[in-house]
Design a protein around this motif. Structure first.
Motif, PDB file in Angstrom:
ATOM      1  N   LEU A 409       0.829  -1.200   0.000  1.00 16.81           N
ATOM      2  CA  LEU A 409       0.000   0.000   0.000  1.00 16.81           C
ATOM      3  C   LEU A 409       0.868   1.257   0.000  1.00 16.81           C
ATOM      4  CD1 LEU A 409      -3.219   0.488   1.977  1.00 16.81           C
ATOM      5  CD2 LEU A 409      -1.409   2.100   2.407  1.00 16.81           C
ATOM      6  N   LEU A 410       1.941   1.255   0.789  1.00 19.58           N
ATOM      7  CA  LEU A 410       2.854   2.397   0.797  1.00 19.58           C
ATOM      8  C   LEU A 410       3.700   2.436  -0.473  1.00 19.58           C
ATOM      9  CD1 LEU A 410       4.084   2.305   4.511  1.00 19.58           C
ATOM     10  CD2 LEU A 410       2.224   3.632   3.515  1.00 19.58           C
ATOM     11  N   HIS A 411       4.009   1.268  -0.994  1.00 17.77           N
ATOM     12  CA  HIS A 411       4.787   1.224  -2.238  1.00 17.77           C
ATOM     13  C   HIS A 411       4.028   1.880  -3.379  1.00 17.77           C
ATOM     14  CE1 HIS A 411       6.907  -0.529  -5.706  1.00 17.77           C
ATOM     15  NE2 HIS A 411       7.943  -0.618  -4.893  1.00 17.77           N
ATOM     16  N   ASP A 412       2.701   1.788  -3.336  1.00 15.40           N
ATOM     17  CA  ASP A 412       1.870   2.425  -4.370  1.00 15.40           C
ATOM     18  C   ASP A 412       1.525   3.874  -4.030  1.00 15.40           C
ATOM     19  OD1 ASP A 412       1.897   0.003  -5.667  1.00 15.40           O
ATOM     20  OD2 ASP A 412      -0.001  -0.668  -4.811  1.00 15.40           O
ATOM     21  N   LYS A 413       2.143   4.417  -2.965  1.00 14.00           N
ATOM     22  CA  LYS A 413       1.945   5.818  -2.555  1.00 14.00           C
ATOM     23  C   LYS A 413       0.469   6.111  -2.297  1.00 14.00           C
ATOM     24  CE  LYS A 413       6.036   7.760  -4.764  1.00 14.00           C
ATOM     25  NZ  LYS A 413       6.556   8.800  -5.690  1.00 14.00           N
ATOM     26  N   HIS A 414      -0.105   5.322  -1.403  1.00 12.12           N
ATOM     27  CA  HIS A 414      -1.489   5.554  -1.010  1.00 12.12           C
ATOM     28  C   HIS A 414      -1.593   6.918  -0.332  1.00 12.12           C
ATOM     29  CE1 HIS A 414      -5.079   3.121  -1.260  1.00 12.12           C
ATOM     30  NE2 HIS A 414      -5.499   3.583  -0.095  1.00 12.12           N
ATOM     31  N   PRO A 415      -2.718   7.619  -0.454  1.00 13.24           N
ATOM     32  CA  PRO A 415      -2.858   8.943   0.168  1.00 13.24           C
ATOM     33  C   PRO A 415      -2.637   8.883   1.679  1.00 13.24           C
ATOM     34  CG  PRO A 415      -4.623   8.564  -1.405  1.00 13.24           C
ATOM     35  CD  PRO A 415      -3.890   7.265  -1.277  1.00 13.24           C
ATOM     36  N   LEU A 416      -2.005   9.918   2.207  1.00 18.49           N
ATOM     37  CA  LEU A 416      -1.677   9.956   3.624  1.00 18.49           C
ATOM     38  C   LEU A 416      -2.904   9.916   4.537  1.00 18.49           C
ATOM     39  CD1 LEU A 416       1.345  12.405   3.861  1.00 18.49           C
ATOM     40  CD2 LEU A 416       1.321   9.949   4.234  1.00 18.49           C
ATOM     41  N   PRO A 417      -4.025  10.591   4.213  1.00 20.49           N
ATOM     42  CA  PRO A 417      -5.191  10.479   5.096  1.00 20.49           C
ATOM     43  C   PRO A 417      -5.681   9.046   5.267  1.00 20.49           C
ATOM     44  CG  PRO A 417      -5.451  12.353   3.631  1.00 20.49           C
ATOM     45  CD  PRO A 417      -4.246  11.607   3.153  1.00 20.49           C
ATOM     46  N   ALA A 418      -5.671   8.278   4.184  1.00 25.28           N
ATOM     47  CA  ALA A 418      -6.093   6.875   4.292  1.00 25.28           C
ATOM     48  C   ALA A 418      -5.079   6.064   5.089  1.00 25.28           C
ATOM     49  CB  ALA A 418      -6.286   6.277   2.901  1.00 25.28           C
ATOM     50  N   VAL A 419      -3.781   6.335   4.889  1.00 32.52           N
ATOM     51  CA  VAL A 419      -2.746   5.640   5.658  1.00 32.52           C
ATOM     52  C   VAL A 419      -2.876   5.972   7.140  1.00 32.52           C
ATOM     53  CG1 VAL A 419      -0.263   5.406   5.995  1.00 32.52           C
ATOM     54  CG2 VAL A 419      -1.190   5.545   3.686  1.00 32.52           C
TER      55      VAL A 419
END
Length: 744
Positions: A409-419
């Motif tokens: 999920l982080l590798h795909d640069k998921h948006p920070l609010p969702a993270v």
């Protein structure tokens, strides 16, 4: 207190679940006309062979399934063969001197000492396995009603040994075959059509009424010590027609440690769940299966699996999913593990029996299979990763899959609010596990916090977080003393706990080593994780802080690092302090953080490191001033003299030498008077530590040293305070020693 806390955790998880993006994968509406569309992907439900119950012809064998002990009891040629579902256990043979066939049902008691045999609809024979002594329970038919035995169940409580279900209700017996005696303990009269039994909760459900739609339940192994049984509220099922409910339409299952009654209407393709508890019965919304016909039912890792043999697919439901009325994955067939094949070559065969929980028995071949869940195949079915993680943490052995999903999920640069929402959810579970564990071991420091937790109070402990890498600094001994390794820790609700060590070793550290992600994004993610930990009042571990500092330095985010230090976002640690000293040193790229590194060492009380850092920066007078406020035992004067000599300043060299000689003289005077002061006032005198003056002659001539020693012989400072009392240990350690450094 504990129950209330668990409810609050569930509410928090529900709040998080509702905050997730509303765009979720919804399965495409399927026509009511079978078959269901089958995906070309591999299914997440895997068949694993357990054992062959028999290898001979089936015709001469009678077999009976015991759901309480997860075993089969076979009868052939005057002997019983007990086959457990555990393949490591050998079959147990129970010979009998005479023939008992034909049998209607047979069960072995929990301890294996008694065997119950039913050969007619009105009589049960109970045998002692060792001596073959027998006692017979006979149910007489009266003029008012015909009594017919529907089944019997061995008990695990002391109040009674056997529960017999008849057409007139439930009756409990205390039996002793050796004494040829039996006694009726309790009787519940309900005209019964058939019954259901759930072994984990020991729930017996009587189907009463003309259609069998009025249900009366009994927990025959009550948690209360005063009562051996507990009666549930009576309730009635919804029926379409006036015909009676068939036994195959109803099933009792346990999901998430709660008992559910499952009603499947094969003609309408509808499944209804009823949650049963001691106080109430709650009906869940019906599930539209979109297909009709015959169904099978399994529970795999707390997931409800509905098998449809006609379409040869299985539907998987999660009762705690945000949309429980829809399958969590596409309809897919069962798959065989590692190339194993079904004996008859047909999946969903008509001879298959879907046994309690996740077992399938093939009555035609005698093969026993177990259904397991392949989490990696579940991951491939989801597009909403946040909902996926919420699903995975409720599964067993899910931690490797969860950390893999987070890393991708982080590798795909998921948006920070969702993270951020994901971290909040995981760390709320982490906090819940710590509090539950503290209550379990009755730790005094945590019990006080459990009554009142003000904002800013940390509930975590670095020793509670284990690590996988032994090179990472941890406090594993303390963790084991508190109750063992926490890598497989779960909460009381069965939620997997993702520790800081798991996130570091399997998410942050690999992403930092790969150097694929943009540095600013990874820094922001780690900051969000730290913020989430602090929000849950959990102290971040040092190895995560060290990684954050390294990333900030590597990507030259010096000003951001300085801000984090000023607001104490980064915890104090020796490693971070030394990095700051290097970064702010004479040859460092960002000088302002040098003082921050010194302040951190002072807070850590690493005074020698502070002096060493000042001397490396040629700040001899600052080092002497610091040493005057923070005495260090047996500190070597030559370290100061060497730096002063390298600077080529005779006045500085003189000042350093005079400082240490005066210090040594004060210690000598104090040592001489200490014994007298102790005998006079009765209070131990706190002596200042003496310096080490070895090798001082390498920097000054002997004549200069003699002159300085003569100058240092002066009137000693008063050893008493203004009121005539001696100086205490705390006061003495806080007072400066040696000559004043003003003017230098």
């Amino acid at each position: 207190m504990a129950n209330g806390f668990r409810r609050s955790v569930s509410d928090l998880l529900d709040d998080w679940r509702h905050l997730t993006p509303t765009r979720r994968r919804q399965p495409r509406p399927v026509s009511h006309t079978p078959p269901l569309p089958i995906s070309s992907k591999a299914g997440p439900l895997v068949l694993c062979p357990v054992r062959d119950i028999w290898k001979d012809e089936v015709g001469d064998v009678q077999y009976f399934y015991d759901e309480m002990q997860q075993a089969f009891l076979l009868y052939k040629e005057g002997a019983f063969y007990y086959h457990s579902f555990d393949p490591q256990q050998q079959a147990k043979i129970i010979p009998f001197p005479y023939d008992l066939s034909p049998l209607i049902h047979a069960r072995l008691s929990k301890n294996g000492s008694m065997l119950g045999v039913q050969r007619s609809s009105y009589e049960i024979e109970l045998f002692d396995v060792t001596s073959a002594a027998k006692v017979t329970l006979t149910f007489q038919t009266s003029k008012q009603a015909v009594v017919r035995i529907l089944g019997f169940i061995w008990s695990e409580v002391d109040a009674y040994d056997l529960a017999v279900i008849t057409s007139m209700g439930l009756e409990l017996f205390k039996v002793s075959p050796l004494r040829n005696s039996s006694k009726s303990v309790k009787q519940y009269s309900y005209p019964t059509v058939h019954y259901l039994y759930e072994p984990k909760s020991s729930l017996i459900l009587l189907c009463t009424g003309k259609q069998g739609a009025v249900l009366q339940g009994f927990f025959v192994r009550s948690l209360s010590t005063a009562k051996s049984t507990h009666r549930l509220p009576k309730f009635e099922l919804d029926t379409r027609t006036d015909s009676s409910l068939k036994p195959e339409e109803l099933s009792l299952v346990q999901i998430y440690e709660r008992v559910y009654l499952v009603q499947i209407d094969g003609e309408l393709g509808r499944l209804t769940l009823y949650r049963l508890s001691k106080d109430q019965v709650v009906q869940n919304p019906a599930l539209e299966l979109c297909v009709t016909g015959k169904f099978g039912l399994s529970v795999v890792d707390n997931l409800l699996v509905v098998h449809h043999p006609s379409s040869q697919v299985s539907l998987v439901y999660d009762v705690k999913h945000s949309s429980p009325q829809y399958p969590i994955v596409n309809p897919l067939p069962l798959t065989c593990k590692n190339g194993f094949e079904i004996d008859n070559g047909h999946l969903y065969d008509d001879a298959w029996q879907y046994l309690h929980s996740n077992f399938i028995f093939d009555g035609s071949t005698g093969s026993l299979w177990q259904i397991s869940l392949a989490l990696q195949d579940v991951v491939l079915q989801f597009t909403d990763k946040l909902e996926l993680v919420y699903l995975l943490i409720r599964r067993s052995n899910c931690k490797p899959t969860v950390v893999s999903v987070i890393r991708n999920l982080l590798h795909d640069k998921h948006p920070l609010p969702a993270v951020s929402k994901l971290f909040n959810m995981l760390n709320s579970i982490y906090r819940a596990a710590i509090l539950e564990r503290a209550q379990m071991f009755q730790s005094r420091r945590f019990v006080e916090m459990s009554h009142s937790l003000p904002v800013g109070t940390f509930v975590g402990d670095p020793g509670l977080d284990s690590t996988v890498n032994k090179d990472t600094p941890t406090n594993k001994e303390e963790a084991e003393a508190d109750g063992g390794d926490l890598r497989d820790l779960t909460t009381s609700e069965g939620l997997a706990v993702i520790l800081q060590a798991d996130v570091y070793h399997h998410v942050f550290a690999p992403l930092a080593a790969e150097q694929i992600l943009e540095g600013k994004y990874l820094i922001s993610v780690i900051l969000e994780y730290n913020r989430s930990l602090l929000l849950q009042q959990l102290p971040p571990q040092n190895y995560i802080q060290d990684l954050l500092v390294d990333l900030l330095i590597d990507h030259k985010q010096y000003f951001q690092l300085h801000q984090l230090l000023q607001y104490h976002v980064i915890n104090d640690s020796p490693d971070v302090a030394h990095r700051l000293l290097i970064l702010g040193g004479a040859n460092g790229p960002y000088r302002p953080v040098f003082q921050a590194g010194l302040d951190m060492l002072v807070r850590l009380q690493r005074f020698e490191d502070v002096i060493e850092a000042l001397l490396k920066s040629n700040k001899v007078m600052e080092a002497l001033s610091f040493l005057q406020r923070h005495p260090i035992a047996a500190i070597a004067a030559k370290r100061f003299l060497r730096v002063a000599a390298e600077q080529g300043d005779p006045m500085l060299l003189y000042t350093v030498t005079r400082f240490f000689l005066d210090w040594d003289q004060e210690v000598r005077i104090a040592q001489a008077d200490a014994r007298n002061l102790q005998s006079q006032f009765g209070v131990p005198y706190a002596l200042l530590p003496a310096p080490c003056l070895d090798e001082c002659d390498a920097y000054l001539d002997q004549s200069e040293l003699d002159n300085l020693r003569r100058l240092s012989i002066r009137t000693p400072k008063s050893d008493s305070s203004a009121n005539g009392h001696p100086i205490s240990a705390n006061e003495s350690s806080a007072m400066p020693f040696g000559p004043s450094l003003k003017g230098f």
